[in-house]
Design an enzyme around this catalytic site. Sequence first.
Site, mmCIF file in Angstrom:
data_model
loop_
_atom_site.group_PDB
_atom_site.id
_atom_site.type_symbol
_atom_site.label_atom_id
_atom_site.label_comp_id
_atom_site.label_asym_id
_atom_site.label_seq_id
_atom_site.Cartn_x
_atom_site.Cartn_y
_atom_site.Cartn_z
ATOM 1 N N THR C 106 0.891 -1.408 0.062
ATOM 2 C CA THR C 106 0.032 -0.013 0.024
ATOM 3 C C THR C 106 0.898 1.176 -0.169
ATOM 4 O OG1 THR C 106 -1.581 -1.229 1.311
ATOM 5 C CG2 THR C 106 -1.715 1.224 1.221
ATOM 6 N N ASP C 128 2.585 -7.794 11.135
ATOM 7 C CA ASP C 128 4.198 -8.735 11.386
ATOM 8 C C ASP C 128 5.196 -7.741 12.013
ATOM 9 O OD1 ASP C 128 2.634 -10.932 10.422
ATOM 10 O OD2 ASP C 128 3.637 -10.884 8.436
ATOM 11 N N GLN C 274 -5.205 -14.524 15.278
ATOM 12 C CA GLN C 274 -4.208 -13.471 15.923
ATOM 13 C C GLN C 274 -4.355 -11.697 15.327
ATOM 14 O OE1 GLN C 274 -0.003 -15.270 15.718
ATOM 15 N NE2 GLN C 274 -1.341 -16.496 14.410
ATOM 16 N N ARG C 275 -5.242 -11.844 14.250
ATOM 17 C CA ARG C 275 -5.376 -10.562 13.698
ATOM 18 C C ARG C 275 -6.698 -9.819 13.848
ATOM 19 N NH1 ARG C 275 -3.150 -11.004 8.638
ATOM 20 N NH2 ARG C 275 -3.015 -8.787 8.640
#
EC number: 2.7.1.11
Lengths: 342, 342, 342, 342
Positions: C106, C128, C274-275
């Site tokens: 992006t 990450d 996790q996200r």
Amino acid sequence: MKIGILTSGGDCPGLNAVIRGVVLKGTTSYDLEFVGIRDGWRGVVEGDFMPLTRHEVKGLSKIGGTILGTSRTNPYEGERGGADNIAKTLYGHKIDGIIAIGGEGTLAAADRLSKDGIKVLGVPKTIDNDLRATDYSFGFDTAVNIATDAMDRLRTTGDSHQRCMVAEVMGRHVGWIALHAGMAAGAHAICIPEVPMSIDEIAAQVTSAHDRGRAPLVVVSEGFKLKGMDEAYSDKGLDAFNRPRLGGIGDQLAPLIEQITGVETRATILGHIQRGGSPSAFDRVLATRLGLHAADAIVDGAWGQMVAMKGTDIVRVPFEEALGELNTVPRYRYDEAAALFG
Amino acid sequence: MKIGILTSGGDCPGLNAVIRGVVLKGTTSYDLEFVGIRDGWRGVVEGDFMPLTRHEVKGLSKIGGTILGTSRTNPYEGERGGADNIAKTLYGHKIDGIIAIGGEGTLAAADRLSKDGIKVLGVPKTIDNDLRATDYSFGFDTAVNIATDAMDRLRTTGDSHQRCMVAEVMGRHVGWIALHAGMAAGAHAICIPEVPMSIDEIAAQVTSAHDRGRAPLVVVSEGFKLKGMDEAYSDKGLDAFNRPRLGGIGDQLAPLIEQITGVETRATILGHIQRGGSPSAFDRVLATRLGLHAADAIVDGAWGQMVAMKGTDIVRVPFEEALGELNTVPRYRYDEAAALFG
Amino acid sequence: MKIGILTSGGDCPGLNAVIRGVVLKGTTSYDLEFVGIRDGWRGVVEGDFMPLTRHEVKGLSKIGGTILGTSRTNPYEGERGGADNIAKTLYGHKIDGIIAIGGEGTLAAADRLSKDGIKVLGVPKTIDNDLRATDYSFGFDTAVNIATDAMDRLRTTGDSHQRCMVAEVMGRHVGWIALHAGMAAGAHAICIPEVPMSIDEIAAQVTSAHDRGRAPLVVVSEGFKLKGMDEAYSDKGLDAFNRPRLGGIGDQLAPLIEQITGVETRATILGHIQRGGSPSAFDRVLATRLGLHAADAIVDGAWGQMVAMKGTDIVRVPFEEALGELNTVPRYRYDEAAALFG
Amino acid sequence: MKIGILTSGGDCPGLNAVIRGVVLKGTTSYDLEFVGIRDGWRGVVEGDFMPLTRHEVKGLSKIGGTILGTSRTNPYEGERGGADNIAKTLYGHKIDGIIAIGGEGTLAAADRLSKDGIKVLGVPKTIDNDLRATDYSFGFDTAVNIATDAMDRLRTTGDSHQRCMVAEVMGRHVGWIALHAGMAAGAHAICIPEVPMSIDEIAAQVTSAHDRGRAPLVVVSEGFKLKGMDEAYSDKGLDAFNRPRLGGIGDQLAPLIEQITGVETRATILGHIQRGGSPSAFDRVLATRLGLHAADAIVDGAWGQMVAMKGTDIVRVPFEEALGELNTVPRYRYDEAAALFG
């Protein structure tokens, strides 16, 4: 009286709380003495014991797992197994009786040993909630909370990407965790071992939710069997060789759902995180009460039975009542949840 | 049929899940239409309604509080109150019946309105678990989890400083939250409204735990009354003027415990955090099921009753069964827990 | 000035908090107007916008995911893509500039568009933590907390069964989540993309922990590549056909570790949990501050840059500083953690 | 070399992780030997030590509190206090140096002892984040997470009842916890010791939020002093005798806010739950790294310094840099947050 305590089968949040409850009640209200038996029936067969006083159970109600260790040993197998050998071992260590905390296999062994003259008291343990004769078993509430929390998280990803999320939860033979966590998290499809479904039925629910602007959530028990899985893969033109083989059913459903519905689909296998860690308050209270009542039962000489939860009470039931058939999800409970799908 | 839904009294995790359950079942399985009634009975009396379709209940099972708002208005008070006025208001808005989600006061009003000819169905709501005729009420499990988690935290401070920690939890008239959270967190004393205790009895349990090398944890219901509080303060030579007046009972016990036992003592009043936030999975499932069954009850014309939990089932009971006496902690449940104190 | 906001790439806890921060600061401190751009660059290219006032961002700091939706569309691709087309689309909707919240891809696109004359401001987003020029990115702390909590749970199972538990966490190219969660959870081996290891090295650490009586915990980034995986499978006599193919690296390591060490080994792939979900307080504060400073930067005309965290401050850096190389785990940070292994 | 480790002052999540980090690094990478010093400086003065090997620190990274105990003893007071006596005691036990983990008072004592010839290394500990020379201190992130979670819960009650909720958090001299938790939870007013406010200013923010249809959330540090509190009570016609005296500042603000704004207002004092329990992942990593680097510093002979966090690095700083002035919230950080109020 000297009592040995063992934990057997898969670990489960609340095992330590049971142990603490038995030992605190047994030593302060009665005059019982306890020894820990290491790694389930293995420790009985091999005579592997550890001290188990008030000191060892300090602070245990919130600790996951079992300080005694666990295994899947069958007490009737091996050179030193069988009721006669076990009776000798217990006699040699001056152990008067055993509290066996475990699931169906453990309780079946306890029942057999009991009929063979060994004094055994049972405490039901199953994270899947698959035992009859108890309304709930400890560990189940914790697992449902963990699974629900995980699905709450998966939904934000689903919503952001307009994806279908598949969550595979525990439940080898029964769908209780999927049913409760799916209901709690607002799932759009719940696939459980008790209710056979085809991939087209599942896909229809996914499509229906997607058409209403929702990111579909599919919850599936690890023990769910898709009607015609192999055919589904070949029918949909998916490469059979690329079909996930060692992953869970969730991994296998995801590509099929994506293929049929056209909605990008991702699977998550929650796995072992559902059975570890600190128990929920519900499970701590249930496990502690089972432990307290187990101490009472010993003093009452109620061998050959297990303690269990009925409504808000702890009761005693003969082993047979818990064995034989599993506590499956009845159809009306599934239908009740299905009213939420759409 | 057009049904109004209201939530009344203190907020409680699970209210939104009930609303969602009713609306989803009522609109997809039956042909019911719903309106939201704002701020409990106030909205009925004042004719303050809001749309309540499937769209409004989207994603609600995990959201704490109530989207309808709540108040402590009595429907029989005020110029526009009373059964006749309410009947007119409902008629004017073509509302055929009301689902009232609330505690003792709400259900008593519902019972009276019902006898006065208004169609009302009840759903029991009490974070304190003080209603009879239901094994558990939603919100209670969440509160116990929050209180238990807080006590787990308090204990590490107690252990590090060798202090006595006093935790005050909710429970104006009954001690269920204290009993369950105290059992789950391994408390050394549990003080509940049902079991009168003197400061010397509490102090003895604190001393006993301290002598065993533990940092004592005392859990006290907000509604606990110490036998002879004023005397205790003056007997112990504590400055009456400095006695905390607007704090909770926990604030008042702490200086007395410290004075008698010589153990440094700190109080924490958990307060409102116990009733807010996302419901536990248990409460989401219970609240959702109550909502689903409330929709069934309406279609069955089961007015004048409330839905309730018995064992693992949802049943219907007449209002009277839930009213009159509170669901207090029976003595045997307190004694059961007391076996853990030492 | 009218500003469009977009979120692009994988979702991340904190995206909504950035959006809220920008809009609140921009509308109350300055006179900015905002529009939401749907699904990242797709919405720019296709001119798909939504209202974005103070009302829409209410209560967003704690909500996971992104209310704007996200996609992986490249703004230079497709018929309506490219800087000229985009300039026309923005001009047509009277949008003066864009805030692009996203990761490396992006920001690279933002950089290129910026050089092609489009006013773009960047906000770094990577769960990450693989972007240079910012000490931390939001979402990372939440992911580490979730992974750590999961490993705390896995350890109780490991301890009870004397098993080795393998936990696979996110991290395609960098090992930050594995490093931090592994350190927080007390892992006995951490396998990250930056540090090549053979299966024998991993097994040695597992054996060492097991020999000290611990249940070994191995944390592995999804992007970790085992030196000689195929050879390892054939060397150890494991059936190549049964080697998990579509599962993660964790699934592939587990049978090898079990084969070499003789310690029963189970893998868990934490995956998408996790996200998702509510951001940690750290991430909410970081994301909110980035949003507030993004509004300032717009008023200052600081186009072509991104806001970033340095120590406890929010600063502005040119796009180039964040691009090019990834923020990998430096060797000294891995060695630091390795001192804990044994 | 034999090193004593002590923890001093209020407990804090992460203390045990520091201890574990020091001991693991010191024993496996170097040849250091450790003893635990009981209850902070008391143990130094009284020569009260405990074994501290690898065995004792097993599994400690996630455990709150301190296994060494803590106290507020001043090492220069009492018969056996002072540098000379301490030197003799340490010599007698063959202890070569001390690692002191503590806050301002502890580090000031460490500085003085260091100048008096005792080998001391410092590790900064403050849950309030009030120490200079370190970007963050462990325990702070955990406290902010707990406070944020509590406020998320309070907000659902505020929303349901259209109430103003006042949450009092820790922070005797500095407002960091209030600032971060308030920003994370979306507070409408943040009252910190660094920024004097009158009750009318606070009330204006409450009214502004209420007028926009929000349930106002006010976060206040325990150390906040209201300008003209006594006058405010008498001006508003509130009974001075009923003014809460032993409760916190939150209890005192609530009746004033309710009186001025007409919005029903409730206070919650979060209290000790903020400092107990398992540390967040951030705090576990920070504390562990401080411990690892403390072991390095000892081997380097870097006595008279403390380890600290700067950006993403752990560095060494002389004691003086951390002492003298507190790390207060700078005005620009408060103004940054204030942009969110409305």
